[in-house]
Design a protein around this motif. Structure first.
Motif, PDB file in Angstrom:
ATOM      1  N   UNK A   1      37.649  29.272  35.175  1.00 34.61           N
ATOM      2  CA  UNK A   1      38.169  30.312  36.037  1.00 34.61           C
ATOM      3  C   UNK A   1      37.615  31.656  35.554  1.00 34.61           C
ATOM      4  N   UNK A   2      37.075  32.432  36.466  1.00 32.13           N
ATOM      5  CA  UNK A   2      36.527  33.742  36.108  1.00 32.13           C
ATOM      6  C   UNK A   2      37.659  34.761  35.986  1.00 32.13           C
ATOM      7  N   UNK A   3      37.367  35.907  35.395  1.00 29.30           N
ATOM      8  CA  UNK A   3      38.374  36.960  35.301  1.00 29.30           C
ATOM      9  C   UNK A   3      38.821  37.402  36.691  1.00 29.30           C
ATOM     10  N   UNK A   4      37.882  37.511  37.626  1.00 30.40           N
ATOM     11  CA  UNK A   4      38.249  37.919  38.981  1.00 30.40           C
ATOM     12  C   UNK A   4      39.175  36.893  39.625  1.00 30.40           C
ATOM     13  N   UNK A   5      38.967  35.616  39.373  1.00 27.59           N
ATOM     14  CA  UNK A   5      39.851  34.575  39.898  1.00 27.59           C
ATOM     15  C   UNK A   5      41.237  34.655  39.253  1.00 27.59           C
ATOM     16  N   UNK A   6      41.277  34.986  37.973  1.00 35.94           N
ATOM     17  CA  UNK A   6      42.561  35.175  37.288  1.00 35.94           C
ATOM     18  C   UNK A   6      43.312  36.330  37.929  1.00 35.94           C
ATOM     19  N   UNK A   7      42.619  37.454  38.167  1.00 33.37           N
ATOM     20  CA  UNK A   7      43.254  38.622  38.774  1.00 33.37           C
ATOM     21  C   UNK A   7      43.814  38.263  40.150  1.00 33.37           C
ATOM     22  N   UNK A   8      43.022  37.553  40.972  1.00 32.30           N
ATOM     23  CA  UNK A   8      43.455  37.161  42.306  1.00 32.30           C
ATOM     24  C   UNK A   8      44.669  36.238  42.234  1.00 32.30           C
ATOM     25  N   UNK A   9      44.674  35.304  41.293  1.00 26.80           N
ATOM     26  CA  UNK A   9      45.808  34.388  41.135  1.00 26.80           C
ATOM     27  C   UNK A   9      47.076  35.156  40.766  1.00 26.80           C
ATOM     28  N   UNK A  10      46.955  36.128  39.895  1.00 26.84           N
ATOM     29  CA  UNK A  10      48.117  36.931  39.494  1.00 26.84           C
ATOM     30  C   UNK A  10      48.639  37.721  40.687  1.00 26.84           C
ATOM     31  N   UNK A  18      53.754  43.103  41.016  1.00 28.26           N
ATOM     32  CA  UNK A  18      53.047  43.563  39.822  1.00 28.26           C
ATOM     33  C   UNK A  18      53.247  45.066  39.701  1.00 28.26           C
ATOM     34  N   UNK A  19      53.489  45.523  38.505  1.00 27.85           N
ATOM     35  CA  UNK A  19      53.686  46.951  38.260  1.00 27.85           C
ATOM     36  C   UNK A  19      52.368  47.700  38.419  1.00 27.85           C
ATOM     37  N   UNK A  20      52.412  49.008  38.645  1.00 28.01           N
ATOM     38  CA  UNK A  20      51.165  49.779  38.716  1.00 28.01           C
ATOM     39  C   UNK A  20      50.367  49.632  37.424  1.00 28.01           C
ATOM     40  N   UNK A  21      49.072  49.781  37.526  1.00 26.18           N
ATOM     41  CA  UNK A  21      48.182  49.653  36.360  1.00 26.18           C
ATOM     42  C   UNK A  21      48.515  50.711  35.313  1.00 26.18           C
ATOM     43  N   UNK A  44      41.639  44.609  30.492  1.00 25.38           N
ATOM     44  CA  UNK A  44      41.326  44.711  31.924  1.00 25.38           C
ATOM     45  C   UNK A  44      42.564  44.466  32.774  1.00 25.38           C
ATOM     46  N   UNK A  45      43.392  43.497  32.392  1.00 22.32           N
ATOM     47  CA  UNK A  45      44.610  43.230  33.149  1.00 22.32           C
ATOM     48  C   UNK A  45      45.517  44.458  33.184  1.00 22.32           C
TER      49      UNK A  45
END
Length: 94
Positions: A1-10, A18-21, A44-45
Motif C-alpha cells: 500500500x502506498x502512502x497516498x493509498x493510506x491517506x485515502x483509506x484514512x 479527521x481533525x485539521x492538519x 506526513x500524516x
C-alpha cells in the motif's frame, strides 16, 4: 500500500471526522521535544491528513493543537515527551 493509498483509506474510513492538519511549527516542536525526527509517514500524516484522532482505538494522539481528548497526564505527544523526559538523577540510579 502506498502512502497516498493510506491517506485515502484514512480519509474515507467511517468514524469521527479527521481533525485539521497540524502546523509545521507544531510538528517541529514535537521533534525537538522528543529529540529526533518523526518517522516520515507519521510526519506526513500530521501535516497532510490531520492532527491525530484517526486510526484504531480512538486514533493516534496529535502534536500541539490536538484537541480530540484530554488526559490528566498529557494532552498531546509533545506534552507527553516533555513530561516523561528523564531527569539527570535517573542516570545515577541505573
Amino acid at each position: 500500500m502506498t502512502e497516498d493509498e493510506i491517506f485515502e483509506a484514512i480519509l474515507s474510513a467511517p468514524g469521527p471526522n479527521v481533525l485539521p492538519a497540524a502546523s509545521s511549527e507544531a510538528v517541529a516542536e514535537t521533534e525537538e521535544a522528543i529529540g529526533y525526527p518523526l518517522p516520515p509517514l507519521l510526519r506526513r500524516l500530521y501535516l497532510e491528513v490531520g492532527n491525530g484522532g484517526f486510526g484504531p482505538r480512538g486514533g493516534i494522539i496529535g502534536v500541539r493543537g490536538y484537541d480530540f481528548w484530554k488526559s490528566d497526564i498529557f494532552a498531546d505527544i509533545t506534552e507527553s515527551a516533555l513530561r516523561f523526559e528523564p531527569s539527570p538523577t535517573d542516570d545515577a540510579r541505573a
